[in-house]
Design a protein around this motif. Structure first.
Motif, PDB file in Angstrom:
ATOM      1  N   MET A   1       0.847  -1.200   0.000  1.00 46.01           N
ATOM      2  CA  MET A   1       0.000   0.000   0.000  1.00 46.01           C
ATOM      3  C   MET A   1       0.883   1.252   0.000  1.00 46.01           C
ATOM      4  O   MET A   1       1.802   1.359   0.819  1.00 46.01           O
ATOM      5  N   ILE A   2       0.601   2.155  -0.908  1.00 48.22           N
ATOM      6  CA  ILE A   2       1.237   3.465  -0.889  1.00 48.22           C
ATOM      7  C   ILE A   2       0.162   4.511  -0.659  1.00 48.22           C
ATOM      8  O   ILE A   2      -0.912   4.461  -1.263  1.00 48.22           O
ATOM      9  N   THR A   3       0.437   5.442   0.242  1.00 49.42           N
ATOM     10  CA  THR A   3      -0.453   6.580   0.432  1.00 49.42           C
ATOM     11  C   THR A   3       0.133   7.763  -0.321  1.00 49.42           C
ATOM     12  O   THR A   3       1.267   8.167  -0.075  1.00 49.42           O
ATOM     13  N   LEU A   4      -0.636   8.290  -1.265  1.00 50.61           N
ATOM     14  CA  LEU A   4      -0.216   9.435  -2.068  1.00 50.61           C
ATOM     15  C   LEU A   4      -0.920  10.680  -1.550  1.00 50.61           C
ATOM     16  O   LEU A   4      -2.152  10.701  -1.428  1.00 50.61           O
ATOM     17  N   ILE A   5      -0.137  11.707  -1.235  1.00 50.69           N
ATOM     18  CA  ILE A   5      -0.682  12.929  -0.646  1.00 50.69           C
ATOM     19  C   ILE A   5      -0.511  14.091  -1.621  1.00 50.69           C
ATOM     20  O   ILE A   5       0.584  14.329  -2.134  1.00 50.69           O
ATOM     21  N   SER A   6      -1.603  14.804  -1.884  1.00 49.78           N
ATOM     22  CA  SER A   6      -1.560  16.001  -2.723  1.00 49.78           C
ATOM     23  C   SER A   6      -1.736  17.220  -1.830  1.00 49.78           C
ATOM     24  O   SER A   6      -2.701  17.314  -1.074  1.00 49.78           O
ATOM     25  N   LEU A   7      -0.801  18.171  -1.945  1.00 53.02           N
ATOM     26  CA  LEU A   7      -0.869  19.404  -1.158  1.00 53.02           C
ATOM     27  C   LEU A   7      -1.461  20.563  -1.959  1.00 53.02           C
ATOM     28  O   LEU A   7      -1.556  21.674  -1.452  1.00 53.02           O
ATOM     29  N   SER A   8      -1.841  20.306  -3.183  1.00 53.61           N
ATOM     30  CA  SER A   8      -2.355  21.365  -4.046  1.00 53.61           C
ATOM     31  C   SER A   8      -3.776  21.760  -3.676  1.00 53.61           C
ATOM     32  O   SER A   8      -4.579  20.923  -3.243  1.00 53.61           O
ATOM     33  N   THR A   9      -4.081  23.049  -3.845  1.00 48.55           N
ATOM     34  CA  THR A   9      -5.464  23.500  -3.672  1.00 48.55           C
ATOM     35  C   THR A   9      -6.363  22.908  -4.749  1.00 48.55           C
ATOM     36  O   THR A   9      -7.553  22.696  -4.539  1.00 48.55           O
ATOM     37  N   ASP A  10      -5.790  22.647  -5.919  1.00 53.53           N
ATOM     38  CA  ASP A  10      -6.548  22.088  -7.035  1.00 53.53           C
ATOM     39  C   ASP A  10      -6.657  20.572  -6.856  1.00 53.53           C
ATOM     40  O   ASP A  10      -5.692  19.839  -7.063  1.00 53.53           O
ATOM     41  N   VAL A  11      -7.840  20.105  -6.480  1.00 51.63           N
ATOM     42  CA  VAL A  11      -7.999  18.691  -6.165  1.00 51.63           C
ATOM     43  C   VAL A  11      -8.062  17.810  -7.410  1.00 51.63           C
ATOM     44  O   VAL A  11      -8.133  16.578  -7.284  1.00 51.63           O
ATOM     45  N   THR A  12      -8.008  18.405  -8.600  1.00 52.83           N
ATOM     46  CA  THR A  12      -7.885  17.560  -9.787  1.00 52.83           C
ATOM     47  C   THR A  12      -6.531  16.855  -9.777  1.00 52.83           C
ATOM     48  O   THR A  12      -6.406  15.750 -10.283  1.00 52.83           O
ATOM     49  N   ALA A  13      -5.508  17.484  -9.201  1.00 57.59           N
ATOM     50  CA  ALA A  13      -4.213  16.863  -8.889  1.00 57.59           C
ATOM     51  C   ALA A  13      -3.824  15.809  -9.930  1.00 57.59           C
ATOM     52  O   ALA A  13      -3.681  14.624  -9.616  1.00 57.59           O
ATOM     53  N   TYR A  14      -3.626  16.251 -11.146  1.00 56.18           N
ATOM     54  CA  TYR A  14      -3.466  15.347 -12.288  1.00 56.18           C
ATOM     55  C   TYR A  14      -2.369  14.307 -12.060  1.00 56.18           C
ATOM     56  O   TYR A  14      -2.581  13.108 -12.267  1.00 56.18           O
ATOM     57  N   SER A  15      -1.187  14.736 -11.634  1.00 57.16           N
ATOM     58  CA  SER A  15      -0.062  13.804 -11.487  1.00 57.16           C
ATOM     59  C   SER A  15      -0.356  12.727 -10.442  1.00 57.16           C
ATOM     60  O   SER A  15      -0.054  11.540 -10.647  1.00 57.16           O
ATOM     61  N   THR A  16      -0.930  13.131  -9.311  1.00 59.75           N
ATOM     62  CA  THR A  16      -1.233  12.177  -8.239  1.00 59.75           C
ATOM     63  C   THR A  16      -2.248  11.147  -8.706  1.00 59.75           C
ATOM     64  O   THR A  16      -2.111   9.946  -8.437  1.00 59.75           O
ATOM     65  N   ARG A  17      -3.265  11.601  -9.416  1.00 62.23           N
ATOM     66  CA  ARG A  17      -4.317  10.683  -9.884  1.00 62.23           C
ATOM     67  C   ARG A  17      -3.785   9.735 -10.963  1.00 62.23           C
ATOM     68  O   ARG A  17      -4.189   8.574 -11.027  1.00 62.23           O
ATOM     69  N   ILE A  18      -2.903  10.228 -11.824  1.00 66.40           N
ATOM     70  CA  ILE A  18      -2.306   9.370 -12.849  1.00 66.40           C
ATOM     71  C   ILE A  18      -1.457   8.274 -12.197  1.00 66.40           C
ATOM     72  O   ILE A  18      -1.523   7.091 -12.572  1.00 66.40           O
TER      73      ILE A  18
END
Length: 495
Positions: free
Chosen positions: A1-18
């Protein structure tokens, strides 16, 4: 399991979702945590100021406890917000933390002061290999693209080949399965649902429509000195790559079904107009038939013309944006923007011919360049005055992004120092609200108002600039601007 955290205000967070989609396709488990925050809007923000309270950080730690690896994707403006968060994670959990994204790729040594590992460049294949090795108990210290802290040294593994066929990469993970988000109003981290996701997807400011953001390509054809470019990292390889038309249309079809509240498509590429004309033809025909949503994207002056504009507009283009950046010959040379005023104006005229079909024509301009004189800035304003209305100028305060050519020059010239570098990272990527209190920065916003051209020409006369460009007057003018902005915001909220 990896937990990926996005700190961006923009929740589309393209790189994290990809990344999540790619790892899940390979049979690995992922958990996503989105931590949107209210951006810093002042240089008065302190270097140790953080947007997350203790309760939020403790919730993140609880969600990470069963992870084999914790990954955080960072743009430069996110880095200050990662500092305290990562310190607390490492204080409470014995789980390796890896950074990825543009900032860690440009500043890996700085990133390794916080993180245990850094992913350099594209991360899909590297992160998959790394996580498989960690979870199977294999030695992972030789994983390509990964830099690792080890016994007071840094293992710097070489990069693997670039991913040439972008169609092999799955679509962004919008499943909401094991996704969590920080609710700004309560500071509680809650399970993300599509209803909550809709709330955090910012409407496009001109239309109020909720956009779906994606990319048609990877890489950039340009070498602007102020912008991130990793061409040298992939020298000898095909850096600019495009997805097939069928692939991106399939993504958009699935998105329309999965996210029915999406009302427009925003392509985040630097220059969609650079597509070959036959690909533009195919895309526009299929997009109009199968997707039919309004579109918004950006172009470069050299590639914008009536022919490709007409096809995109027929397919649904309603907002176009073009990078101008400067009208000064000296600054163009500094930026390596080899485009003449004549080419810029030709592209502007092409856009203007479709004014009855476009809701907005936006043009990006860089301000706050310490290398510019008042005459350089006045040259830019003179060029912008030639743009026919309707028009809208988006102003971006110059940021010295680490790893860029301009950043290295500014450090060498003593314009930025190690001491103030971190505060410089705090600039808001989406708005760049940090305008310096300079007289000509007061003039720029007037270009978006119904101010007669002759009056602005008077305001940028060199004698008028000499008279008004003084600290006391600048403070007064910017005080008026701040008052009017607050007044307008108060009126808007009262409606």
């Amino acid at each position: 399991m990896i937990t990926l955290i996005s700190l961006s205000t923009d929740v589309t967070a393209y790189s994290t979702r990809i990344l999540s989609a790619y790892l899940r396709k390979k049979g690995l488990n992922t958990r996503l945590i989105f931590l949107p925050y209210v951006e810093f809007e002042s240089h008065d923000a302190l270097p140790d100021e953080v947007p997350y309270d203790k309760n939020t950080i403790n919730q993140v730690i609880d969600l990470c406890k069963d992870s084999s690896l914790i990954g955080i994707s960072l743009f430069t403006s996110d880095f200050p917000n990662a500092i305290d968060l990562v310190k607390q994670i490492k204080k409470n959990l014995n789980i390796p933390v890896i950074f990825g994204g543009k900032h860690p790729s440009a500043k890996p040594e700085q990133s390794l002061l916080l993180a245990d590992m850094v992913c350099i460049g594209e991360g899909e294949e590297a992160l998959t290999e790394l996580l498989l090795k960690i979870e199977s108990g294999q030695d992972y210290h030789n994983t390509q693209n990964i830099w690792i802290k080890h016994n007071s040294t840094i293992i710097k593994n070489p990069n693997r080949a670039i991913i040439e066929n972008l169609d092999l990469i799955p679509f962004p993970d919008y499943s909401c399965d094991d996704h969590y988000i920080r609710e700004i109003e309560t500071d509680k981290i809650i399970q993300l649902t599509h209803e909550i996701l809709k709330k955090y997807m910012f409407p496009e400011e001109n239309t109020g429509l909720i956009p779906y953001k994606t990319l048609f390509s990877r890489g950039c054809p340009f070498s602007c000195t102020y912008c991130y470019s990793f061409k040298e990292m992939y020298k000898g390889q095909k850096y600019l790559r495009f997805r097939s038309v069928q692939n991106i249309v399939q993504e958009l079809e699935l998105t329309k079904n999965k996210l029915p509240y999406i009302q427009m498509v925003e392509l985040l590429d630097d220059n969609i107009f650079a597509l070959p004309m036959e690909k533009i033809d195919t895309f526009c025909k299929i997009y109009k038939e199968k997707i039919g949503l309004p579109m918004y994207f950006t172009g470069y002056p050299n590639d914008i013309n009536e022919e490709n504009l007409s096809r995109f507009i027929d397919a649904g283009l309603i907002i176009t944006c073009m990078g101008v950046q400067t009208g000064s010959k000296r600054t163009k040379k500094l930026y390596k923007r080899n485009v003449s005023d004549e080419t810029i104006l030709k592209a502007v005229q092409a856009i203007h011919k479709f004014k009855d079909f476009l809701l907005a024509s936006e043009y990006d301009v860089i301000i706050d360049n310490p290398y510019e004189t008042n005459e350089d800035v006045a040259d830019t304003i003179r060029l912008l005055l030639k743009f026919p209305k309707p028009r809208y100028f988006r102003l971006f305060s110059l940021t010295f992004f680490p790893g860029t050519e301009l950043y290295e020059k500014a450090k060498q010239d003593g314009i930025i120092s190690e001491e103030d570098e971190l505060n410089g990272y705090r600039k808001n990527y989406f708005g760049f609200l940090y305008r310096r209190k300079k007289y000509l920065n007061f003039v720029f916003p007037l270009l978006n108002q119904n101010i007669p051209t002759f009056l602005i020409k008077i305001l940028i006369n060199k004698y008028v600039i000499f008279l008004f460009d003084r600290p006391s007057i600048n403070n007064f003018l910017f005080g008026i601007m701040a008052f009017l902005r607050k007044f307008r915001e108060k009126r808007r909220k009262s409606r």
